[in-house]
Design a protein around this motif. Structure first.
Motif, PDB file in Angstrom:
ATOM      1  N   HIS A 119     -38.188-207.793 -67.193  1.00  0.00           N
ATOM      2  CA  HIS A 119     -37.855-206.975 -66.030  1.00  0.00           C
ATOM      3  C   HIS A 119     -39.144-206.395 -65.452  1.00  0.00           C
ATOM      4  N   THR A 122     -42.649-202.577 -65.865  1.00  0.00           N
ATOM      5  CA  THR A 122     -42.758-201.960 -67.192  1.00  0.00           C
ATOM      6  C   THR A 122     -44.161-202.049 -67.789  1.00  0.00           C
ATOM      7  N   GLU A 375     -34.033-200.848 -58.526  1.00  0.00           N
ATOM      8  CA  GLU A 375     -32.575-200.836 -58.619  1.00  0.00           C
ATOM      9  C   GLU A 375     -31.997-199.426 -58.606  1.00  0.00           C
ATOM     10  N   PHE A 400     -30.204-206.558 -64.266  1.00  0.00           N
ATOM     11  CA  PHE A 400     -31.030-205.570 -63.585  1.00  0.00           C
ATOM     12  C   PHE A 400     -30.258-204.279 -63.310  1.00  0.00           C
ATOM     13  N   GLN A 402     -28.702-202.705 -65.414  1.00  0.00           N
ATOM     14  CA  GLN A 402     -28.956-201.841 -66.561  1.00  0.00           C
ATOM     15  C   GLN A 402     -29.992-200.771 -66.233  1.00  0.00           C
ATOM     16  N   ARG A 403     -30.878-201.063 -65.303  1.00  0.00           N
ATOM     17  CA  ARG A 403     -31.951-200.150 -64.948  1.00  0.00           C
ATOM     18  C   ARG A 403     -31.470-198.991 -64.077  1.00  0.00           C
TER      19      ARG A 403
END
Length: 645
Positions: A119, A122, A375, A400, A402-403
């Protein structure tokens, strides 16, 4: 492997780069590109991004002593050259295949992959953590984060930059500026970097002048120090430093990203500064492959193709060589909804084509928003639109999403705002591995108050569910896979009734077994039922449609009619729908036995979707085996209980 790669075949570790001259390193770069193009054209994968960083990767490994020194690749879809240089050449033809090399950095695969990524945004956080830990443990190793300008649209990157400037540790941040993430970059950052790039002539002059000053006999170092102090004094009066300098970084660049020797010199000098530094590198996405250079967005992620001819049209890495059918159905349904209701707006997080929003954008550019790789912002932005009366649809890949969990709960559900989330790539996702599986959305969002979750099995259902969600008074998620979309089943045409599913097949008087399933497994459960019928087992098929809310009286009524209920879902078992249904049966004193077939709590490796379904027992054969075994166990338990009376 390839027969025309004599230099590359001899690279067993990054240390082998030290044996080569810079002219040989340039030849090596050509061989790496040939290898990447040949492999990706066979296996599919990320092409343009990897071709753009070949020289940068070589220069980094020429200077850094990996794995003692750490390199963190943001997103990680540009790590192919890194894999080739770090001893994985002989395995490279297994890239993105089942049990083969991952398409992203993977620490279990090699010690040179210092941190798993998949992702965006990070890398700086992770690299700063690696560096801080090294210093706490008494080390003196170097750490670099390689981040693209697209990933800098994510807020996490700015949080990390701020912290890095505060700590003052000698972190090397390499900003790979190619003006693109997957599509052309959007927002103020892209314009800001363009302004910095305009100063490249000044930067080139400054480097050349500094080098000349250092070489003056006897007084070179003294003269250079005087020049540095003079420049700082002039800048303090006449010139405001750039954003990175204001955060506490030294800024170098922009410099060309395809000159290995210059890159290596700059990276070496930056590592000796003893403070955090940003090296701004200009690269060309798709470098060395004309098709990809001319249309890098088209060649970002590709399926197999003939390298000499390029991608055929339409050029997207989806089943059947076109948009995945579920994505296409959603795209056309949203366009129709936008034509009928001026309140409908569409939001993407840098995935306009992948989510199918390009059609909506072309028709209604004023109601289309690309938030960049952000997101969490996209979700809260959608909440703001909904709070003023619009009907926003945020199309985001499940992995994505999840972010953005906090935004969904705090900004959307808490206010019960009518935001529709179209979760593409829900369930198993081909080729990209652990970081991209869409298996957690059911568990993550079933507990969120006010949220509705729908799972269409086919074309007509997806169209109807989008209409229902847009007319709903609160938030809704529609989850669907990256795969072909069934159509034509008469059950798909039945009206959407809140909290209820539809029968695909309902037996007559003999109601021993019912299989209730999430929509994405429609074809698999049909196959499983045909196999069970061949064994003489008559099975009812119930398409759940809603995973939340549930008409509990209706569902318990179904469970009361059957001896065995099997819930099959394409998501993790823990916290999923099946566990809820089992609890409901127990709470409601349903006489049936309940069994749940779902994904166990683990991270799923790379493979094609059909391979992953098979390996997790969710293909037709696995479903049939699970049901027949559950039925046999039920009868065995019954016989044991009766024998004990």
């Amino acid at each position: 492997m390839q027969l025309n790669e004599p230099l590359l075949a001899g690279i067993k570790s990054p240390q082998d780069l030290q044996k080569l001259s810079f002219s040989e390193l340039n030849l090596l770069a050509s061989e790496i590109r040939e290898c990447i193009i040949a492999t990706v054209s066979r296996n599919g994968g990320h092409l343009a991004s990897n071709l753009g960083v070949v020289e940068l990767t070589i220069a980094l490994h020429r200077v850094f002593n990996s794995p003692q020194d750490k390199i963190v690749w943001d997103v990680g879809h540009q790590c192919y050259a890194h894999k080739l240089i770090t001893g994985r050449y002989t395995e490279f033809d297994t890239l993105r295949r089942l049990n083969g090399l991952a398409g992203f950095p993977k620490s279990s695969e090699s010690p040179h992959d210092s941190f798993n990524t998949g992702h965006a945004s990070t890398s700086i956080s992770a690299a700063l953590g690696l560096l801080a830990a090294d210093r706490i443990q008494g080390g003196n190793n170097r750490v670099a984060a390689v981040i693209g300008d697209g990933a800098l649209t994510g807020g996490l990157a700015y949080e990390a930059l701020s912290h890095a400037g505060q700590l003052g540790l000698p972190l090397v941040v390499i900003l790979n500026d190619n003006k693109m993430s997957i599509g052309p970059n959007v927002g103020g950052l892209s314009k800001y970097l363009s302004r910095l790039s305009m100063k490249s002539n000044y930067q080139r002059f400054r480097r050349n002048f500094d080098n000349m000053a250092k070489k003056i006999p006897y007084i070179g170092d003294l003269f250079f120090d005087m020049v540095v102090r003079l420049k700082r004094a002039i800048k303090a009066v006449f010139y405001t430093d750039n954003f990175f300098v204001d955060l506490g970084f030294e800024y170098v660049g922009p410099i060309g990203g395809h000159a290995i020797q210059q890159l290596a010199e700059v990276i070496r000098d930056a590592g000796n500064l003893g403070k955090p530094v940003v090296i701004h590198v200009i690269t060309r996405k798709g470098k060395g492959y004309g098709f990809a250079e001319n249309d890098p967005g088209k060649y970002h992620g590709v399926s197999s193709f003939l390298a000499s001819e390029g991608l055929a049209e339409p050029a997207l890495s989806e089943p059947g060589g076109s948009l995945s059918a579920f994505t296409q159905v959603f795209s056309e349904a949203l366009l129709k909804a936008g034509q009928g209701d001026g309140r409908v707006a569409a939001i993407t997080a840098a995935m306009e084509k992948g989510t199918g929003l390009n059609l909506f954008k072309q028709a209604f550019p004023g109601r289309f928003f690309d938030a960049g790789i952000a997101e969490a912002h996209a979700v809260t932005f959608a909440a703001g639109l909904a709070a003023r009366g619009l009907r926003p649809v945020a199309a985001i890949y499940s992995t994505f999403m999840q972010r953005a969990v906090d935004g969904v709960i705090h900004d959307v559900c808490l206010q019960n705002l009518p935001v529709v989330f179209a979760l593409d790539r829900s369930g198993f996702v081909s080729d990209d591995g652990e970081t991209h599986q869409g298996l957690f959305d059911i568990s993550l969002f079933r507990s969120a108050p006010n949220m509705a979750i729908l799972a269409p099995a086919g074309k007509e259902e997806l169209e109807a569910m989008l209409g229902w969600s847009l007319s709903n008074s609160g938030p809704a998620i529609i989850r669907y896979p990256k795969d072909v979309c069934p159509a034509g089943d008469p059950a798909f045409l039945e009206p959407v009734v809140k909290g209820r599913g539809v029968w695909i097949r309902r037996p007559g008087a003999n109601r021993r077994v019912c299989v209730a399933f999430t929509g994405s497994l429609y074809e698999q459960v049909l196959d499983g039922c045909q196999r069970l019928a061949a064994m003489g087992i008559d099975v009812g098929l119930y398409n759940l449609r809603f995973l939340k809310p549930i008409d509990e009286d209706y569902l318990t009524g179904i469970m009361d009619d059957y001896e065995l209920m099997v819930f099959v879902e394409e998501g993790v078992k823990a916290g999923g729908f099946g566990e809820y249904a089992a609890e409901l049966a127990l709470r409601s004193n349903c006489p049936c036995r309940v069994q749940v077939l779902a994904v166990h709590e683990k991270f799923i490796p790379l493979g094609k979707r059909h391979e992953l379904l098979r390996l997790n027992g969710l293909d037709g054969e696995g479903i049939a085996a699970f049901v027949s075994k559950a039925l046999a166990n039920a009868y065995a338990s019954l016989a044991w209980a009766e024998g004990g009376k």
